[in-house]
Design a protein around this motif. Structure first.
Motif, PDB file in Angstrom:
ATOM      1  N   UNK A   1       0.826  -1.215   0.000  1.00 28.33           N
ATOM      2  CA  UNK A   1       0.000   0.000   0.000  1.00 28.33           C
ATOM      3  C   UNK A   1       0.861   1.266   0.000  1.00 28.33           C
ATOM      4  N   UNK A   2       2.072   1.166   0.540  1.00 28.04           N
ATOM      5  CA  UNK A   2       2.990   2.314   0.582  1.00 28.04           C
ATOM      6  C   UNK A   2       3.765   2.478  -0.727  1.00 28.04           C
ATOM      7  N   UNK A   3       3.493   1.615  -1.707  1.00 31.01           N
ATOM      8  CA  UNK A   3       4.119   1.779  -3.011  1.00 31.01           C
ATOM      9  C   UNK A   3       5.184   0.769  -3.374  1.00 31.01           C
ATOM     10  N   UNK A   4       5.460  -0.170  -2.489  1.00 30.66           N
ATOM     11  CA  UNK A   4       6.435  -1.223  -2.802  1.00 30.66           C
ATOM     12  C   UNK A   4       5.697  -2.335  -3.545  1.00 30.66           C
ATOM     13  N   UNK A   5       5.722  -2.269  -4.866  1.00 30.65           N
ATOM     14  CA  UNK A   5       4.940  -3.224  -5.651  1.00 30.65           C
ATOM     15  C   UNK A   5       5.793  -4.331  -6.261  1.00 30.65           C
ATOM     16  N   UNK A   6       7.056  -4.376  -5.887  1.00 28.37           N
ATOM     17  CA  UNK A   6       7.937  -5.459  -6.335  1.00 28.37           C
ATOM     18  C   UNK A   6       8.603  -6.028  -5.088  1.00 28.37           C
ATOM     19  N   UNK A   7       8.149  -7.213  -4.660  1.00 30.75           N
ATOM     20  CA  UNK A   7       8.636  -7.797  -3.415  1.00 30.75           C
ATOM     21  C   UNK A   7       9.428  -9.075  -3.669  1.00 30.75           C
ATOM     22  N   UNK A   8      10.516  -9.197  -2.928  1.00 30.35           N
ATOM     23  CA  UNK A   8      11.255 -10.447  -2.840  1.00 30.35           C
ATOM     24  C   UNK A   8      10.980 -10.964  -1.437  1.00 30.35           C
ATOM     25  N   UNK A   9      10.297 -12.086  -1.337  1.00 26.00           N
ATOM     26  CA  UNK A   9       9.997 -12.675  -0.038  1.00 26.00           C
ATOM     27  C   UNK A   9      11.130 -13.647   0.286  1.00 26.00           C
ATOM     28  N   UNK A  10      11.951 -13.272   1.258  1.00 20.59           N
ATOM     29  CA  UNK A  10      13.111 -14.079   1.648  1.00 20.59           C
ATOM     30  C   UNK A  10      12.684 -15.061   2.734  1.00 20.59           C
ATOM     31  N   UNK A  11      12.605 -16.325   2.355  1.00 21.39           N
ATOM     32  CA  UNK A  11      12.148 -17.374   3.274  1.00 21.39           C
ATOM     33  C   UNK A  11      13.305 -18.181   3.862  1.00 21.39           C
ATOM     34  N   UNK A  12      14.497 -17.609   3.850  1.00 21.11           N
ATOM     35  CA  UNK A  12      15.686 -18.302   4.345  1.00 21.11           C
ATOM     36  C   UNK A  12      15.509 -18.814   5.776  1.00 21.11           C
ATOM     37  N   UNK A  13      14.901 -18.018   6.642  1.00 20.27           N
ATOM     38  CA  UNK A  13      14.742 -18.398   8.050  1.00 20.27           C
ATOM     39  C   UNK A  13      13.485 -19.214   8.313  1.00 20.27           C
ATOM     40  N   UNK A  14      12.678 -19.445   7.276  1.00 16.45           N
ATOM     41  CA  UNK A  14      11.431 -20.197   7.431  1.00 16.45           C
ATOM     42  C   UNK A  14      11.716 -21.675   7.166  1.00 16.45           C
ATOM     43  N   UNK A  15      11.502 -22.503   8.181  1.00 18.50           N
ATOM     44  CA  UNK A  15      11.748 -23.939   8.024  1.00 18.50           C
ATOM     45  C   UNK A  15      10.473 -24.720   7.723  1.00 18.50           C
ATOM     46  N   UNK A  16       9.309 -24.072   7.922  1.00 19.16           N
ATOM     47  CA  UNK A  16       8.037 -24.750   7.677  1.00 19.16           C
ATOM     48  C   UNK A  16       7.002 -23.740   7.214  1.00 19.16           C
ATOM     49  N   UNK A  17       6.228 -24.124   6.202  1.00 15.30           N
ATOM     50  CA  UNK A  17       5.119 -23.289   5.743  1.00 15.30           C
ATOM     51  C   UNK A  17       3.919 -24.210   5.527  1.00 15.30           C
ATOM     52  N   UNK A  18       2.747 -23.750   5.949  1.00 19.10           N
ATOM     53  CA  UNK A  18       1.544 -24.553   5.720  1.00 19.10           C
ATOM     54  C   UNK A  18       0.631 -23.818   4.737  1.00 19.10           C
ATOM     55  N   UNK A  19      -0.578 -24.335   4.564  1.00 18.82           N
ATOM     56  CA  UNK A  19      -1.487 -23.740   3.584  1.00 18.82           C
ATOM     57  C   UNK A  19      -1.836 -22.292   3.923  1.00 18.82           C
ATOM     58  N   UNK A  20      -1.846 -21.947   5.192  1.00 24.68           N
ATOM     59  CA  UNK A  20      -2.118 -20.560   5.585  1.00 24.68           C
ATOM     60  C   UNK A  20      -0.990 -19.636   5.139  1.00 24.68           C
TER      61      UNK A  20
END
Length: 114
Positions: A38-57
């Motif tokens: 919403x603040x204008x950052x329309x190009x995102x790199x989501x860095x999941x390096x520290x994420x060891x688990x992701x579920x459907x949510x």
């Protein structure tokens, strides 16, 4: 919760700041990353390096952010642990979100597309 590092041309590297992106954390992540969009950052790199688990949510939060960006921007992911990469494959999100080994590689690739 999230960590954001702003770069030029509306590009922002975002880290969820959690080890598990699940129903308990995905809503807050989506809200905070949504504020960046919403603040204008329309190009995102989501860095999941520290994420060891992701579920459907967690996957749903990423899809929600992608919808929020719409056609005016893009979202890519990087630093996927093997279990996270497997969830992306199972849900076929590996076909939706371009993936890079780390944030440096993602930055180079996304900036080259600008």
């Amino acid at each position: 919760m999230i960590k954001a590092e702003t770069h030029r041309n509306g590009l922002c590297v975002v880290s969820p700041g959690v080890e598990r992106l699940t129903a308990a954390t995905a809503v807050v992540f989506k809200e905070e990353a949504g504020r960046l969009i919403d603040a204008g950052h329309d190009r995102l790199i989501i860095d999941l390096t520290d994420v060891s688990f992701i579920d459907s949510s967690g996957i749903a939060a990423l899809v929600g952010l992608l919808k929020r960006v719409g056609n005016r921007g893009e979202i890519v992911v990087c630093g996927l642990a093997s279990s996270v990469a497997q969830m992306f494959r199972i849900t076929r999100m590996d076909r939706v979100f371009p993936s890079y080994p780390d944030s440096a590689a993602a930055l180079v690739a996304v900036e080259a597309q600008a």
